[in-house]
Scaffold this active site. Sequence first.
Site, mmCIF file in Angstrom:
data_model
loop_
_atom_site.group_PDB
_atom_site.id
_atom_site.type_symbol
_atom_site.label_atom_id
_atom_site.label_comp_id
_atom_site.label_asym_id
_atom_site.label_seq_id
_atom_site.Cartn_x
_atom_site.Cartn_y
_atom_site.Cartn_z
ATOM 1 N N VAL A 1 0.828 -1.207 0.000
ATOM 2 C CA VAL A 1 0.000 0.000 0.000
ATOM 3 C C VAL A 1 0.861 1.255 0.000
ATOM 4 O O VAL A 1 0.568 2.221 -0.705
ATOM 5 C CB VAL A 1 -0.983 -0.006 1.193
ATOM 6 C CG1 VAL A 1 -1.683 1.336 1.348
ATOM 7 C CG2 VAL A 1 -2.006 -1.131 1.033
ATOM 8 N N GLU A 2 1.925 1.245 0.764
ATOM 9 C CA GLU A 2 2.771 2.441 0.878
ATOM 10 C C GLU A 2 3.530 2.754 -0.403
ATOM 11 O O GLU A 2 3.533 3.898 -0.851
ATOM 12 C CB GLU A 2 3.765 2.286 2.040
ATOM 13 C CG GLU A 2 3.126 2.273 3.414
ATOM 14 C CD GLU A 2 2.610 3.631 3.873
ATOM 15 O OE1 GLU A 2 2.773 4.643 3.150
ATOM 16 O OE2 GLU A 2 2.037 3.686 4.964
#
Length: 186
Positions: free
Chosen positions: A59-60
């Site tokens: 996600v990051e």
Amino acid sequence: MRMWKKRFALPLFLLVLAALFWNSGWMAWVYPIGYKEDIREQSESYDIDPFLIASIIRVETNFKPSKESKVGALGIMQLMPDTANWAIEQGRLPQATPERIKHEPDTNIRIGTWYLRNLSDQFGDNRLAVVAAYNAGPGNVKKWIREGTWDGTLEDVRSIPIGETRHYIQRVVYYYNQYTKVYETF
């Protein structure tokens, strides 16, 4: 007879092809995990689920190193410099410059996983609160739970007052579920 062959040949072929793909692990192409050894090593060191670490990284930064966000978060796990320095000091981790935190995935994963361990110690078994705190900070999450703004569940995630954090939790949970379906073990 010829019509029968045409009607059933294509569906049969597609069924056989689907079975081959399903058993071949092709979904790992769709949901790859980078830096597996670094994640596995830190997961074991800090007793954090490796799929959780991988989901947060996905996600990051989608496993792309050397990233820096608009607000200054660094590296593959997008650590804020103050948080990284605090983690280094509290966890007695090897010193790391902002350049190392940003450009060395193993360093970033070590610090990020130590931080996840710290958050897990604060929030116990509530993995969603840990994920929320990784994004919005533990102070915010404690306040939301204490004041009844959010009950710490996925069903009540819409109650979180920060839209970015709501979306972040949903995305991490999505990738976590995909990874645990695709990979039998880490």
